[in-house]
Design an enzyme around this catalytic site. Structure first.
Site, PDB file in Angstrom:
ATOM      1  N   HIS A 137       0.798  -1.227   0.000  1.00  0.00           N
ATOM      2  CA  HIS A 137       0.000   0.000   0.000  1.00  0.00           C
ATOM      3  C   HIS A 137       0.838   1.288   0.000  1.00  0.00           C
ATOM      4  O   HIS A 137       0.542   2.253   0.728  1.00  0.00           O
ATOM      5  CB  HIS A 137      -0.963   0.003   1.189  1.00  0.00           C
ATOM      6  CG  HIS A 137      -2.031  -1.062   1.112  1.00  0.00           C
ATOM      7  ND1 HIS A 137      -2.444  -1.624  -0.068  1.00  0.00           N
ATOM      8  CD2 HIS A 137      -2.780  -1.662   2.087  1.00  0.00           C
ATOM      9  CE1 HIS A 137      -3.398  -2.519   0.175  1.00  0.00           C
ATOM     10  NE2 HIS A 137      -3.616  -2.568   1.462  1.00  0.00           N
ATOM     11  N   HIS A 209      -9.902   1.766   0.514  1.00  0.00           N
ATOM     12  CA  HIS A 209      -9.849   0.613   1.409  1.00  0.00           C
ATOM     13  C   HIS A 209     -11.009   0.597   2.414  1.00  0.00           C
ATOM     14  O   HIS A 209     -10.806   0.317   3.605  1.00  0.00           O
ATOM     15  CB  HIS A 209      -8.498   0.602   2.131  1.00  0.00           C
ATOM     16  CG  HIS A 209      -7.952  -0.754   2.413  1.00  0.00           C
ATOM     17  ND1 HIS A 209      -8.593  -1.658   3.242  1.00  0.00           N
ATOM     18  CD2 HIS A 209      -6.842  -1.378   1.985  1.00  0.00           C
ATOM     19  CE1 HIS A 209      -7.868  -2.765   3.313  1.00  0.00           C
ATOM     20  NE2 HIS A 209      -6.801  -2.623   2.562  1.00  0.00           N
ATOM     21  N   GLU A 340     -11.353  -3.909  -3.113  1.00  0.00           N
ATOM     22  CA  GLU A 340     -10.406  -2.892  -3.568  1.00  0.00           C
ATOM     23  C   GLU A 340     -10.212  -3.059  -5.073  1.00  0.00           C
ATOM     24  O   GLU A 340      -9.581  -4.015  -5.518  1.00  0.00           O
ATOM     25  CB  GLU A 340      -9.072  -3.067  -2.840  1.00  0.00           C
ATOM     26  CG  GLU A 340      -9.180  -3.024  -1.327  1.00  0.00           C
ATOM     27  CD  GLU A 340      -8.051  -3.775  -0.627  1.00  0.00           C
ATOM     28  OE1 GLU A 340      -6.875  -3.459  -0.889  1.00  0.00           O
ATOM     29  OE2 GLU A 340      -8.339  -4.678   0.167  1.00  0.00           O
TER      30      GLU A 340
HETATM   31  C1  GLA Z   1      -5.034  -5.407   1.921  1.00  0.00           C
HETATM   32  C2  GLA Z   1      -4.125  -6.554   1.917  1.00  0.00           C
HETATM   33  C3  GLA Z   1      -4.299  -7.356   3.158  1.00  0.00           C
HETATM   34  C4  GLA Z   1      -4.132  -6.503   4.383  1.00  0.00           C
HETATM   35  C5  GLA Z   1      -5.052  -5.324   4.294  1.00  0.00           C
HETATM   36  C6  GLA Z   1      -4.808  -4.357   5.419  1.00  0.00           C
HETATM   37  O1  GLA Z   1      -6.303  -5.755   1.643  1.00  0.00           O
HETATM   38  O2  GLA Z   1      -4.259  -7.359   0.775  1.00  0.00           O
HETATM   39  O3  GLA Z   1      -3.380  -8.411   3.183  1.00  0.00           O
HETATM   40  O4  GLA Z   1      -2.814  -6.070   4.480  1.00  0.00           O
HETATM   41  O5  GLA Z   1      -4.893  -4.651   3.096  1.00  0.00           O
HETATM   42  O6  GLA Z   1      -4.781  -4.968   6.659  1.00  0.00           O
END
Ligand code: GLA
Length: 375
Positions: A137, A209, A340
């Protein structure tokens, strides 16, 4: 005389009913509004919460810290309003390091880049490693942890957020100018329109998110929510969730959401729970419906439309009951799910995946809608 009085009274009653009807039914003339209020201070910078309300009374609140969606309030099948996203009551909640990206904008590169490394035009770039030796991220201080400039374009149904990430930010090349416009539409969709330009070639993959629980707190987990994902394949990953490059078929596997299935039905067969990128059945970049989620308890339905080629469906596997959220609610494992919309994880290192490199002179664009109704 009596007859005339009767006619007069009937006419008055009809007129009264018509006027009254007008008041209750005529939501079309209700104007969308945006209100704002302080939401704490970060360093010297004030953080503001903006609330968009549409003619139906649906409300979405967003703070300019991380461009974070802090609430989405929609009606259930009995017209009772409820908040369908996880989050915190105060800025301190969002600032804590345990905040698992609740509601925020994610970038410069949503999802993972293997070993935080990529090579562009012969130069190798190293990003901070914040997830088991990989970059997740956008690094340690991604677009979710900065204050965006907010403005309200005409119409009172949109909030525009802009941010310039400087050359070298989190190891990424180029000054990246990002714009995100959140719009609450008249038909109860939260639309997120992303655009960006750069002055050096750079990877980019922007997403949001939000953690959804369509029961608005009535159900502690989303395991009974029924989901569809219009995808025949997904990107296989290793144990650290880095793509292997293989695109297996979902058919006859727990990854198959081509027809509606309760999230909990086969989740036990997926180590850790769902946290994968589905390869959407779509060509090109038109805005198309790609997924749905339905909560039978509340009757709320959420449809996801996007221009993106992929969808990370994540079932809150890392929530563990230690976070105290809005109204002091405890968020247990699988308390919510994320959808997402995105390009595929590790795109910069996977030449067969859709391109994630933005070049000077080009414009990155991406649109996603989360549309709410009941059935
Ligand atoms: C995304 C990732 C997950 C996790 C979340 C945040 O969705 O794919 O593995 O890290 O973000 O917790």
């Amino acid at each position: 005389m009596k007859k005339q009085l009767f006619l007069l009274l009937t006419a008055c009653a009809a007129l009264f009913t018509a006027c009254n009807d007008d008041k209750t039914k005529d939501t079309t003339n209700m104007k969308p509004t945006i209100t704002e209020k302080p939401f704490g201070v970060l360093g010297n910078e004030p953080v503001t919460q903006y609330t968009l309300t549409n003619a139906n009374g649906m409300q979405v609140s967003i703070i300019n810290y991380g461009g974070t969606v802090t609430s989405i309030i929609t009606p259930d099948k009995d017209k009772k309003m409820g908040d369908v996203v996880l989050g915190f009551d105060s800025l301190a909640g969002y600032l804590q390091k345990e905040n698992p990206y609740f509601g925020c904008l994610v970038g410069r590169y949503g999802n993972r880049i293997a070993k935080g490394k990529f090579t562009l035009d012969g130069k190798t770039y190293q990003l901070p490693l914040n997830n088991n030796g990989n970059t997740l991220h956008g690094g340690l201080k991604g677009l979710d942890k900065v204050i965006w400039q907010a403005s309200k374009p005409a119409g009172d149904s949109s909030l525009q957020l802009t941010y310039t990430s400087p050359d070298g930010d989190q190891g990424f090349p180029g000054n990246l100018k990002v714009e995100v416009v959140y719009t609450l539409t008249a038909d109860n969709a939260l639309q997120i329109a992303y655009s960006a330009t750069t002055d050096k070639a750079t990877p980019i993959n922007l997403t949001n998110h939000c953690y959804f629980n369509l029961s608005a707190g009535k159900e502690g987990t989303i395991l009974n929510h029924e989901v569809t994902i219009n995808a025949a394949k997904y990107t296989a990953v290793d144990t650290l969730l880095i793509p292997t490059g293989l695109l297996p078929d979902v058919k006859n596997t727990p990854m198959d959401f081509t027809s509606a299935k309760a999230i909990g039905k086969e989740i036990a067969a997926v180590p850790g729970g769902y946290d994968h990128n589905w390869v959407l059945n779509k060509n090109g970049t038109t805005l198309e419906k790609v997924a749905t989620a339905y909560d039978p308890t509340s009757g709320r339905l959420m449809e996801v439309l996007t221009t993106e080629p992929g969808l990370q469906f994540y079932t809150g596997n890392f929530l563990d009951g230690t976070l105290h959220g809005k109204d002091n609610r405890v968020y247990a494992k699988h308390a919510a799910f994320c959808m997402e919309t995105q390009h595929f994880p590790d795109g910069p290192n996977q030449p067969a995946f859709p391109n994630t490199i933005l070049k000077p002179g080009e414009k990155y664009t991406s649109v996603t809608q989360y549309k709410f109704s009941v059935k």
